[in-house]
Enzyme design. Sequence first.
Site, PDB file in Angstrom:
ATOM      1  N   PRO A 104      45.651  18.938  -6.124  1.00 31.40           N
ATOM      2  CA  PRO A 104      44.727  19.525  -5.152  1.00 31.40           C
ATOM      3  C   PRO A 104      43.280  19.426  -5.614  1.00 31.40           C
ATOM      4  CG  PRO A 104      46.558  21.006  -5.651  1.00 31.40           C
ATOM      5  CD  PRO A 104      46.605  19.905  -6.653  1.00 31.40           C
ATOM      6  N   GLY A 106      39.659  20.434  -6.938  1.00 35.45           N
ATOM      7  CA  GLY A 106      39.146  21.491  -7.798  1.00 35.45           C
ATOM      8  C   GLY A 106      39.998  21.846  -8.989  1.00 35.45           C
ATOM      9  N   GLY A 108      40.358  19.977 -11.767  1.00 33.42           N
ATOM     10  CA  GLY A 108      39.828  19.464 -13.028  1.00 33.42           C
ATOM     11  C   GLY A 108      40.162  18.023 -13.334  1.00 33.42           C
ATOM     12  N   THR A 110      38.409  15.244 -12.657  1.00 33.91           N
ATOM     13  CA  THR A 110      37.240  14.535 -13.197  1.00 33.91           C
ATOM     14  C   THR A 110      36.944  14.983 -14.627  1.00 33.91           C
ATOM     15  OG1 THR A 110      36.303  14.338 -10.973  1.00 33.91           O
ATOM     16  CG2 THR A 110      34.803  14.029 -12.820  1.00 33.91           C
ATOM     17  N   GLU A 330      44.890  47.773   9.050  1.00 29.28           N
ATOM     18  CA  GLU A 330      45.013  47.384   7.648  1.00 29.28           C
ATOM     19  C   GLU A 330      45.876  48.358   6.864  1.00 29.28           C
ATOM     20  OE1 GLU A 330      44.143  44.522   6.919  1.00 29.28           O
ATOM     21  OE2 GLU A 330      42.945  44.129   8.703  1.00 29.28           O
ATOM     22  N   HIS A 333      49.464  47.302   7.166  1.00 30.50           N
ATOM     23  CA  HIS A 333      49.809  46.249   6.200  1.00 30.50           C
ATOM     24  C   HIS A 333      50.021  46.844   4.816  1.00 30.50           C
ATOM     25  CE1 HIS A 333      49.190  42.964   8.921  1.00 30.50           C
ATOM     26  NE2 HIS A 333      47.899  43.186   9.089  1.00 30.50           N
ATOM     27  N   ASP A 404      48.168  37.292  12.077  1.00 29.67           N
ATOM     28  CA  ASP A 404      49.396  37.881  11.521  1.00 29.67           C
ATOM     29  C   ASP A 404      50.627  37.295  12.202  1.00 29.67           C
ATOM     30  OD1 ASP A 404      47.790  39.478   9.957  1.00 29.67           O
ATOM     31  OD2 ASP A 404      47.801  41.147  11.373  1.00 29.67           O
TER      32      ASP A 404
END
Length: 522
Positions: A104, A106, A108, A110, A330, A333, A404
């Site tokens: 994926p 990002g 590392g 490079t 919230e 949840h 949701d």
Amino acid sequence: MIKEWIVGVAIAVLVFLAVLGYNVLPLFFLAAISVALWYMLDRRGAVSVAPREAMVKHQVSFDQIGGQEHAKRELMEALDFLKYRDRIRSLGIRPLKGILLTGPPGTGKTLMAKAAATYTDSVFLSAAGSEFVEMYVGVGAQRVRELFRRARALAKKEGKDSAIIFIDEIDVLGARRGQHSHQEYDQTLNQLLTEMDGMSTTQTPMVLVMAATNRPDMLDAALLRPGRFDRQIKVDLPDKEGRLHILRIQTQGKPLAADVDLEHIAGETYGFSGAQLESLVNEAAIMALRQNKQEITQEMFRDAVDKVLMGEKTGRKPTPEELQRVAVHELGHAIVSELMRPGTVSHITIAPRGNALGFVRQIPESDRYLYTKEQLEQQINVALAGCLAEELHYGNRSTGAQNDFMQASSLARTMVRCGLSRIGIVDEENLPETVLDTEVRHILSEQEKVTRALLAPYKEDIAAFASHVVEEESVDGDAFRRWLEGVHARKAQPEANAACAAALAPDGGRMVPGTEGLQAGA
């Protein structure tokens, strides 16, 4: 240097001809037109045959890369073929031509390529796959040849016997042939294949090609065969230990407060890449700067996690009624999440970020790669709890539960495809869509009943704590758990009193047969 020399000679010639009495005005206009044409073509990429490769001077070591211990070991083993060349040659082992890093964005890739150059003491040149592709025929292939030639020239100039060429986003250059409208892409790829084969090159200095992509499925089969990219190394998202290692590296030299718990932050950031963790630490430091603080606190890291996940706080200002509804949503949840998996609620907020008016952040119990039927059902329960909390309190639902529902439906479809539903093992490709939809609706309906039963005892308590959430805007997981424990203790008290009274009653509180009417009449 050469350009300046040519310009100087041209000016000297024009001045000399003018002194001799020649009319140099036509030559001046011709030179101006030539320069303008050259500049235009250079901007379009038709003159420069070499890509804008970068030769890295800053040394990066594998010790500076966190969270990729397995990938680093595998890469270092592959690089030993280049580092210990004499020993490899004595065993008759063919040297590696290419190493492909996949994973994926990002993670590392490079950085690992730069560390490979440091580990092998090689010249390092980097280029992007898009820099080889142009509208002019033959330019891409010529740029590939020039890149390899330049790598060998630099290695000889610096007295090194190896060079590493790193091509980022190689799927642009190495996509399957025959998929494009013209042959320029194919010619460029063919030239890369030829260079990696070594048909027109020497073994000294040796050139190792490293490439990175997050779409290995798009690459041409000829590029992936042995003798080209001999090794494919997966650079995946870091686990908890890897995230902790990255956080320790990124926080070196930064003033951390005494309350900062990097291990807790590593647990909260499941699914984060190395780049996201670097951004997290940077955002926390920026918050300290904005608040004119000398140290970075745990609360700053908590807010930075929210920002990396959801984005910056928006300028939207919901009405008090909307804020109350969001808080109720919230809390639904959070309650179900805490009942299903105690200790997992990390943060509850109704501060609008990105497209969300509020959200509950959960701490995973551990980094999971496999899920059982019960665990998937629990995730569906948590997803449905928001809208059902609204329904219990207000008697209706709102549009805030759209995401949701999408999440719950996706989880239900996963259950069907993995053979965890009533219909058992299925062939996903031949599964009729109507059968899939019917089973998904059944799963959601059953879990809706379960979730409603879990929330029903908290109907009255949710409203009171929702007002507190609206006042505070954000509540951490510990404060929420203290409130929930208080609710449980208050509800358990009447039951305890009834049990105590029953224990003190005659005959241990058991009713004597035939005396029900007498006791009632009394």
